[in-house]
Each structure stands twice: as structure tokens, then as C-alpha cells.
Motif scaffolding. Structure first.
Motif, short mmCIF file in Angstrom:
data_model
loop_
_atom_site.label_atom_id
_atom_site.label_comp_id
_atom_site.label_asym_id
_atom_site.label_seq_id
_atom_site.Cartn_x
_atom_site.Cartn_y
_atom_site.Cartn_z
N VAL A 4 0.83 -1.20 0.00
CA VAL A 4 0.00 0.00 0.00
C VAL A 4 0.87 1.24 0.00
O VAL A 4 0.62 2.21 -0.71
CB VAL A 4 -0.95 0.00 1.22
N GLN A 5 1.94 1.21 0.82
CA GLN A 5 2.84 2.35 0.89
C GLN A 5 3.49 2.61 -0.45
O GLN A 5 3.59 3.74 -0.92
CB GLN A 5 3.91 2.11 1.97
N LYS A 6 3.94 1.52 -1.12
CA LYS A 6 4.57 1.68 -2.43
C LYS A 6 3.59 2.24 -3.44
O LYS A 6 3.93 3.05 -4.28
CB LYS A 6 5.13 0.34 -2.91
N LYS A 7 2.33 1.77 -3.35
CA LYS A 7 1.32 2.27 -4.27
C LYS A 7 1.10 3.75 -4.08
O LYS A 7 0.98 4.53 -5.01
CB LYS A 7 0.02 1.50 -4.08
N LYS A 8 1.05 4.21 -2.82
CA LYS A 8 0.87 5.62 -2.54
C LYS A 8 2.02 6.43 -3.10
O LYS A 8 1.85 7.49 -3.67
CB LYS A 8 0.76 5.85 -1.03
N GLU A 9 3.24 5.91 -2.95
CA GLU A 9 4.40 6.64 -3.42
C GLU A 9 4.39 6.78 -4.93
O GLU A 9 4.88 7.75 -5.48
CB GLU A 9 5.68 5.93 -2.97
N SER A 10 3.80 5.79 -5.63
CA SER A 10 3.86 5.79 -7.09
C SER A 10 2.93 6.81 -7.72
O SER A 10 3.05 7.10 -8.90
CB SER A 10 3.50 4.40 -7.62
N VAL A 11 1.99 7.36 -6.95
CA VAL A 11 1.05 8.31 -7.54
C VAL A 11 1.25 9.72 -7.00
O VAL A 11 0.37 10.55 -7.10
CB VAL A 11 -0.41 7.86 -7.28
N VAL A 24 9.34 13.50 -20.01
CA VAL A 24 8.09 12.76 -20.09
C VAL A 24 8.01 12.04 -21.43
O VAL A 24 8.69 12.41 -22.39
CB VAL A 24 6.86 13.69 -19.95
N THR A 25 7.16 11.02 -21.48
CA THR A 25 6.83 10.35 -22.73
C THR A 25 5.39 10.69 -23.08
O THR A 25 4.51 10.60 -22.22
CB THR A 25 7.01 8.83 -22.62
N VAL A 26 5.14 11.08 -24.31
CA VAL A 26 3.82 11.53 -24.73
C VAL A 26 2.94 10.33 -25.09
O VAL A 26 3.31 9.50 -25.92
CB VAL A 26 3.92 12.49 -25.92
N ASP A 27 1.75 10.26 -24.47
CA ASP A 27 0.81 9.17 -24.73
C ASP A 27 -0.35 9.60 -25.62
O ASP A 27 -0.93 8.78 -26.34
CB ASP A 27 0.23 8.65 -23.40
N GLU A 28 -0.71 10.88 -25.57
CA GLU A 28 -1.86 11.37 -26.35
C GLU A 28 -1.67 12.85 -26.62
O GLU A 28 -1.14 13.59 -25.78
CB GLU A 28 -3.16 11.13 -25.57
N GLY A 75 6.37 6.68 -14.28
CA GLY A 75 5.22 5.83 -13.97
C GLY A 75 3.94 6.58 -13.68
O GLY A 75 2.87 5.97 -13.57
N ASN A 76 4.01 7.91 -13.54
CA ASN A 76 2.82 8.72 -13.29
C ASN A 76 2.28 9.27 -14.60
O ASN A 76 3.04 9.83 -15.40
CB ASN A 76 3.15 9.89 -12.36
N GLN A 77 0.99 9.16 -14.82
CA GLN A 77 0.36 9.70 -16.02
C GLN A 77 -0.48 10.92 -15.64
O GLN A 77 -1.23 10.89 -14.67
CB GLN A 77 -0.52 8.65 -16.70
N PHE A 78 -0.33 12.00 -16.40
CA PHE A 78 -1.06 13.23 -16.11
C PHE A 78 -1.16 14.06 -17.38
O PHE A 78 -0.56 13.74 -18.41
CB PHE A 78 -0.36 14.02 -14.99
N TRP A 79 -1.92 15.15 -17.29
CA TRP A 79 -2.11 16.06 -18.43
C TRP A 79 -1.25 17.30 -18.27
O TRP A 79 -1.08 17.80 -17.16
CB TRP A 79 -3.58 16.48 -18.54
#
Length: 235
Positions: A18-25, A37-41, A57-61
Motif C-alpha cells: 500500500v505504501q509503495k502504491k501511494k508513493e507511485s502516484v 516525459v513520454t507523450v501518450d496522447e 510511472g505517473n500519467q497526467f495532463w
């Protein structure tokens, strides 16, 4: 006892996951320079290029000034301004979180170049006090000096101000940034910043209605102790 030990071990492992998941976002650090960054859209509009990207590993706009951008390519950017619940009129879409980026390139951006290229909405250098400006307030309006002097009384309220446009920054973070002066001065504060979807020319005397916001922090060092938001020009 063995069952208890297994249960405790499973609990520890679950907590670790759970802690690792929190850190990843965790959101991106908006104050750092030269990130990748790598462009997805890609979504193009007349003024902006909207990008869904992935970083660590984080996706955002994010949004950049309109330019050709290739999906799947790696790009570099400098500091970003975070905006919450940003409504794009061109897309008729609200982004829960989006980052506005000034410098965006396929090549790494040096710290010196990135710092020099950052465009401030208001320009940190306040426009010089123009003693020749002398604009009377409209009935029911407030002067800039009075606004600063009694800013806590006006916080969150809609006000009407009248002044001369001394500076305009167009279409930054989806809005225009107007600076006005009316000739009044309170404790060295005489320049008022207003955000608006409308435009006016430098030298023009305008009457504007908008909402007073105090201690507005747009991130990346852009802080206003007083600003008028969502301003509209009054005929």
C-alpha cells in the motif's frame, strides 16, 4: 502461533504494498527544472497543445503553447504551473489537474535556458508608477489604493475598479493578465493584476468587475497577495 505469525507477516507485506502504491502516484515536483516525459496522447487546439504524458510511472495532463508533438516520443520540460479544475473552452472539457508548461523540447533544457524562458503571468517586475495617470473611480467602485488598504474587507467579494491598462500578457494558463493603475498608491502598492477572458490595449482606460482573491498561489513561485480573478469589462 504459526497462523498468527503468518497473519502478521501478511499484514506487513500488505502495508508495504500500500505504501509503495501511494508513493507511485505522488504528483510531479512543479519547482524542479529539466524533467522528462513520454507523450501518450496529443490534442491540438488553436492556442494550446494538450498532452497526456507519463513521467516516472505517473500519467497526467499538461498543456504547452501550440506546437507539433509526436506520440511515443520523449520530451523535456522545465517548471510547471499546476491548475485544478481547469475548464478548456476549446475542448469543452474540465481537467481535474493539469500542468501548464512554458519550455517544452525534444532536447534537454539547460537550467540557465529554462530559467530565462519562463514567462510570468504578471511579470515579477511591477510596472513603474506612472504619475501622469489620474483615473476617477466609477460610482460604487473602489480605488486601487483603497483595495490594498482594506484588502481583508474585500476578500472574496466582487468589486468594480477603473484604471488605465499598463501591461497585458495574453493567453497564459487559459486567461489574459491585465495590469491597471489609477494614480492612487497605498504603501507602494499601485499596480493591480486582473485575470480575464477579455482583452484590452495598453493605454486604454477600462472599468472592470471581478472577484478579489488574497494570497493566491499558482505554484512555481507565482504568488499574489491580492489579485482580481474572472474580470469582465464593463461598458
Amino acid at each position: 502461533m504459526r497462523l498468527l505469525a503468518v497473519w502478521l507477516l501478511a499484514s506487513v507485506l500488505l502495508a508495504s504494498c500500500v505504501q509503495k502504491k501511494k508513493e507511485s502516484v505522488q504528483p510531479i515536483n512543479t519547482s524542479s527544472l529539466m524533467r522528462a516525459v513520454t507523450v501518450d496522447e496529443v490534442i491540438q487546439t488553436d492556442s494550446y497543445t494538450y498532452l497526456k504524458v507519463t513521467e516516472s510511472g505517473n500519467q497526467f495532463w499538461m498543456a504547452v503553447n501550440r506546437q507539433p508533438v509526436e506520440v511515443g516520443q520523449k520530451y523535456y520540460y522545465d517548471s510547471a504551473l499546476e491548475m485544478k479544475d481547469f475548464k478548456s473552452k476549446a475542448l469543452d472539457r474540465t481537467f481535474e489537474t493539469i500542468y501548464f508548461v512554458q519550455s517544452f523540447s525534444k532536447e534537454p533544457i539547460s537550467e540557465k535556458k529554462a530559467t530565462a524562458s519562463m514567462q510570468e503571468p504578471q511579470g515579477k517586475k511591477v510596472e513603474a508608477y506612472n504619475k501622469a495617470i489620474d483615473v476617477e473611480p466609477v460610482d460604487g467602485g473602489v480605488t486601487i489604493a483603497k483595495l490594498y488598504e482594506s484588502k481583508k474587507d474585500y476578500s472574496g467579494k466582487q468589486v468594480t475598479v477603473r484604471g488605465q491598462i499598463v501591461k497585458v500578457n495574453k493567453n497564459i494558463m487559459g486567461r489574459n493578465w491585465l495590469h491597471i493603475q489609477d494614480g492612487t498608491n497605498f504603501d507602494g502598492k499601485y499596480d493591480l493584476t486582473i485575470t480575464s477572458s477579455e482583452l484590452a490595449e495598453v493605454g486604454q482606460v477600462v472599468t472592470i468587475e471581478g472577484t478579489v482573491t488574497l494570497d493566491k498561489d499558482f505554484g512555481a513561485g507565482y504568488f499574489y497577495d491580492l489579485i482580481i480573478e474572472n474580470g469582465s469589462l464593463v461598458e
